[in-house]
Design a protein around this motif. Structure first.
Motif, PDB file in Angstrom:
ATOM      1  N   LEU A 175      11.853  -2.013 -11.720  1.00  0.00           N
ATOM      2  CA  LEU A 175      10.781  -2.576 -10.901  1.00  0.00           C
ATOM      3  C   LEU A 175      11.342  -3.376  -9.724  1.00  0.00           C
ATOM      4  CD1 LEU A 175       8.296  -3.758 -13.684  1.00  0.00           C
ATOM      5  CD2 LEU A 175       8.203  -1.674 -12.300  1.00  0.00           C
ATOM      6  N   SER A 176      12.447  -4.073  -9.947  1.00  0.00           N
ATOM      7  CA  SER A 176      13.077  -4.808  -8.855  1.00  0.00           C
ATOM      8  C   SER A 176      13.560  -3.864  -7.763  1.00  0.00           C
ATOM      9  CB  SER A 176      14.244  -5.635  -9.398  1.00  0.00           C
ATOM     10  OG  SER A 176      14.973  -6.229  -8.342  1.00  0.00           O
ATOM     11  N   ALA A 177      14.152  -2.753  -8.146  1.00  0.00           N
ATOM     12  CA  ALA A 177      14.613  -1.781  -7.153  1.00  0.00           C
ATOM     13  C   ALA A 177      13.440  -1.164  -6.393  1.00  0.00           C
ATOM     14  CB  ALA A 177      15.443  -0.693  -7.840  1.00  0.00           C
ATOM     15  N   VAL A 178      12.328  -0.909  -7.101  1.00  0.00           N
ATOM     16  CA  VAL A 178      11.138  -0.376  -6.436  1.00  0.00           C
ATOM     17  C   VAL A 178      10.636  -1.365  -5.388  1.00  0.00           C
ATOM     18  CG1 VAL A 178       8.713   0.229  -6.813  1.00  0.00           C
ATOM     19  CG2 VAL A 178      10.465   1.134  -8.337  1.00  0.00           C
ATOM     20  N   GLN A 179      10.608  -2.644  -5.754  1.00  0.00           N
ATOM     21  CA  GLN A 179      10.160  -3.673  -4.808  1.00  0.00           C
ATOM     22  C   GLN A 179      11.092  -3.744  -3.603  1.00  0.00           C
ATOM     23  OE1 GLN A 179       7.425  -5.735  -4.843  1.00  0.00           O
ATOM     24  NE2 GLN A 179       8.120  -6.471  -2.847  1.00  0.00           N
ATOM     25  N   PHE A 182      11.411  12.670   2.396  1.00  0.00           N
ATOM     26  CA  PHE A 182      11.161  11.306   1.984  1.00  0.00           C
ATOM     27  C   PHE A 182      11.678  10.340   3.045  1.00  0.00           C
ATOM     28  CE2 PHE A 182      11.318  13.270  -2.358  1.00  0.00           C
ATOM     29  CZ  PHE A 182      10.028  12.943  -2.733  1.00  0.00           C
ATOM     30  N   LEU A 183      11.213   9.116   2.952  1.00  0.00           N
ATOM     31  CA  LEU A 183      11.727   8.085   3.847  1.00  0.00           C
ATOM     32  C   LEU A 183      13.198   7.826   3.553  1.00  0.00           C
ATOM     33  CD1 LEU A 183       8.751   5.548   3.855  1.00  0.00           C
ATOM     34  CD2 LEU A 183       9.295   7.305   5.538  1.00  0.00           C
ATOM     35  N   PRO A 184      13.959   7.325   4.521  1.00  0.00           N
ATOM     36  CA  PRO A 184      15.406   7.176   4.302  1.00  0.00           C
ATOM     37  C   PRO A 184      15.763   6.058   3.330  1.00  0.00           C
ATOM     38  CG  PRO A 184      14.773   6.315   6.450  1.00  0.00           C
ATOM     39  CD  PRO A 184      13.568   7.015   5.903  1.00  0.00           C
ATOM     40  N   GLU A 185      14.845   5.143   3.014  1.00  0.00           N
ATOM     41  CA  GLU A 185      15.154   4.040   2.099  1.00  0.00           C
ATOM     42  C   GLU A 185      15.164   4.543   0.656  1.00  0.00           C
ATOM     43  OE1 GLU A 185      13.973   2.575   5.873  1.00  0.00           O
ATOM     44  OE2 GLU A 185      12.840   3.818   4.478  1.00  0.00           O
ATOM     45  N   ARG A 186      16.318   4.482   0.026  1.00  0.00           N
ATOM     46  CA  ARG A 186      16.480   4.944  -1.359  1.00  0.00           C
ATOM     47  C   ARG A 186      17.511   4.068  -2.050  1.00  0.00           C
ATOM     48  NH1 ARG A 186      16.947  11.358   0.371  1.00  0.00           N
ATOM     49  NH2 ARG A 186      15.015  11.337   1.605  1.00  0.00           N
ATOM     50  N   GLY A 216       0.796  -1.224   0.000  1.00  0.00           N
ATOM     51  CA  GLY A 216       0.000   0.000   0.000  1.00  0.00           C
ATOM     52  C   GLY A 216       0.823   1.266   0.000  1.00  0.00           C
ATOM     53  N   GLN A 217       2.141   1.159   0.043  1.00  0.00           N
ATOM     54  CA  GLN A 217       2.992   2.332   0.023  1.00  0.00           C
ATOM     55  C   GLN A 217       3.104   2.883  -1.398  1.00  0.00           C
ATOM     56  OE1 GLN A 217       6.284   0.031   1.639  1.00  0.00           O
ATOM     57  NE2 GLN A 217       6.359   1.407   3.398  1.00  0.00           N
ATOM     58  N   VAL A 218       3.274   4.179  -1.480  1.00  0.00           N
ATOM     59  CA  VAL A 218       3.488   4.855  -2.759  1.00  0.00           C
ATOM     60  C   VAL A 218       4.970   5.207  -2.856  1.00  0.00           C
ATOM     61  CG1 VAL A 218       2.917   6.834  -4.205  1.00  0.00           C
ATOM     62  CG2 VAL A 218       1.144   5.746  -2.819  1.00  0.00           C
ATOM     63  N   LEU A 219       5.649   4.683  -3.874  1.00  0.00           N
ATOM     64  CA  LEU A 219       7.064   4.929  -4.074  1.00  0.00           C
ATOM     65  C   LEU A 219       7.251   5.872  -5.254  1.00  0.00           C
ATOM     66  CD1 LEU A 219       6.849   1.761  -2.946  1.00  0.00           C
ATOM     67  CD2 LEU A 219       9.315   1.969  -3.182  1.00  0.00           C
ATOM     68  N   VAL A 220       8.182   6.778  -5.088  1.00  0.00           N
ATOM     69  CA  VAL A 220       8.471   7.800  -6.103  1.00  0.00           C
ATOM     70  C   VAL A 220       9.799   7.477  -6.756  1.00  0.00           C
ATOM     71  CG1 VAL A 220       8.835  10.249  -6.524  1.00  0.00           C
ATOM     72  CG2 VAL A 220       7.171   9.521  -4.811  1.00  0.00           C
ATOM     73  N   GLN A 238       7.492  18.022  -2.386  1.00  0.00           N
ATOM     74  CA  GLN A 238       6.204  18.678  -2.572  1.00  0.00           C
ATOM     75  C   GLN A 238       5.646  18.387  -3.957  1.00  0.00           C
ATOM     76  OE1 GLN A 238       6.324  22.870  -1.782  1.00  0.00           O
ATOM     77  NE2 GLN A 238       4.245  23.251  -2.528  1.00  0.00           N
ATOM     78  N   LEU A 239       6.502  18.368  -4.961  1.00  0.00           N
ATOM     79  CA  LEU A 239       6.044  18.072  -6.310  1.00  0.00           C
ATOM     80  C   LEU A 239       5.511  16.647  -6.415  1.00  0.00           C
ATOM     81  CD1 LEU A 239       5.821  18.975  -9.275  1.00  0.00           C
ATOM     82  CD2 LEU A 239       8.151  18.143  -9.605  1.00  0.00           C
ATOM     83  N   ALA A 240       6.223  15.703  -5.796  1.00  0.00           N
ATOM     84  CA  ALA A 240       5.763  14.317  -5.827  1.00  0.00           C
ATOM     85  C   ALA A 240       4.467  14.139  -5.055  1.00  0.00           C
ATOM     86  CB  ALA A 240       6.845  13.401  -5.258  1.00  0.00           C
ATOM     87  N   GLY A 241       4.288  14.878  -3.942  1.00  0.00           N
ATOM     88  CA  GLY A 241       3.049  14.785  -3.179  1.00  0.00           C
ATOM     89  C   GLY A 241       1.865  15.363  -3.913  1.00  0.00           C
TER      90      GLY A 241
END
Length: 405
Positions: free
Chosen positions: A149-153, A71-75, A13-17, A51-54
């Protein structure tokens, strides 16, 4: 240069940018830009990236303008590059500069960069992975899309894993910080049941949002993609951390189950005491009513010991009254004695040391360890005496220590 802002919905349910940039720079020249991108220190027409992504997903902050870096620290950063010939392939020194985002030399024996075999099979293909950046060179477009897509996951799983860990630590602190003086079993049971229910949700979330995401081969049947995904999970430490957090949730669940068993035992003992009190009360009432029935039955019999012309309070009936009073007194003494014994037993239970006081107290009680309280230690240092040397007896050979005289 072209830029595209992507939004991905994670299974949790998380939204990743994701921000993709097409820039005509060499790999080393991209390092300062990667550093700014990693800390989200970029703006588009004066608007911070967060802000732009939100705003793109309908999340508009209230009040003051949101600063960048929220943003969250996971990148994780991905660098793609096409390779036309083996001479165009970046060497190990260039790879480490890109992945570590620093333009400095390094020692190969002290590097944690992973090189999956399936991504490095050909002279014109390179696949190097780090915990926070990866370099993919010479691969087809569909492989690059699958890698994205793998990195997003992986990033979504890492974020969810951190949240699960924080909630589990909060549950553990709440469980260990409960008051030992709280004797309300209903309140303790309610607290333990709420934690147990939360742990069940955390274990389910850990399975479906983190552990299940480590398998991409069933969704994308490609060796290179699967090799990249497995290496990325290993580089980010998701497999090991999910195992550790899973063990932490399991052990906390076992501790709560043991505590619930203790609460259930206490409630059962309280129920037994209530049943005993009820039986005693019913027995007392039965005794009183039976005694009165015996008394009134005595006056209702047709016998010569009962004189109809005499009052029931006459002195001749004193023995029957004495017997009745003795029966009632014995019943009161028995009831009072049982009540006093019950209160004494309850005080003994309250004074008993519980198993949850501290780990030091538990070890001291179970293993006989002596625990010193620094506050009670005397300030004065004990006097020490240097033992004197033993002089051997005259005209004799020196004897070893402990030898018989």
């Amino acid at each position: 240069m072209a830029a595209t802002l992507w939004h991905f919905l994670h299974p949790s349910g998380q939204v990743l940018v994701a921000l993709t940039l097409d820039i005509p720079l060499s790999l080393v020249e991209c390092i300062p830009l990667m550093e700014d991108l990693y800390y989200a220190s970029i703006e588009c027409a004066g608007v911070p990236l967060e802000q732009l992504a939100g705003e793109r997903v309908g999340c508009r902050p209230e009040g003051a303008e949101v600063q960048a870096g929220g943003f969250l620290p996971e990148r994780h950063q991905l660098v793609f590059r096409s390779v036309s010939s083996p001479e165009d392939t970046p060497d190990h020194d260039t790879v480490q500069r890109v992945i570590y985002r620093t333009d400095l030399p390094y020692m190969p024996e002290h590097s944690s960069i992973l090189y999956p075999d399936e991504l490095n099979r050909r002279p014109t293909t390179v696949g190097a992975l780090g915990p926070y950046a990866s370099l993919i060179c010479g691969h087809q477009d569909y492989i690059e899309n699958c890698v994205l897509l793998s990195a997003v996951q992986a990033v979504g799983s890492a974020a969810r894993l951190r949240e699960i860990r924080e909630v589990a630590h909060a549950y553990g602190h709440r469980f260990r910080a409960r008051s030992d003086e709280d004797r309300d079993t209903h309140r303790r049971r309610t607290m333990l049941e709420s934690i147990s229910d939360g742990l069940s949700h955390l274990e389910l979330e850990l399975s479906y949002s983190v552990e299940t995401g480590g398998d991409i081969g069933t969704l994308v049947p490609a060796l290179r993609v699967e090799s990249f995904h497995n290496a990325l999970y290993s580089a980010m430490g998701l497999t090991e951390r999910s195992g550790v957090i899973g063990q932490m949730l399991s052990r906390l669940s076992n501790a709560i189950a043991a505590e619930l068993t203790s609460v259930q035992s206490a409630e059962q003992r309280a129920g037994d005491r209530r049943r005993i009190r009820t039986v005693v009360a019913v027995t007392f009432v039965t005794t009183v009513t039976g005694t009165l029935s015996l008394l009134f039955g005595f006056f209702g019999i047709n016998a010569q010991q009962v004189d109809q012309s005499q009052s029931m309070f006459d002195e001749r009936y004193i023995p029957i009254y004495a017997i009745t009073a003795l029966i009632l007194a014995c019943a009161m003494v028995i009831f009072g004695g049982m009540r006093l014994h019950e209160r004494w037993h309850e005080r003994q239970e309250r004074g008993h040391i519980r198993t949850w006081e501290t780990i030091h107290g538990l070890l001291a009680r179970e293993f006989g360890t002596v625990m010193l309280d620094p506050a009670r230690v005397a300030a004065s240092r004990p006097r020490t005496r240097v033992p004197g040397t033993r002089t051997p007896p005259p005209d004799e050979e020196p004897r070893p220590s402990g030898a018989p005289v």
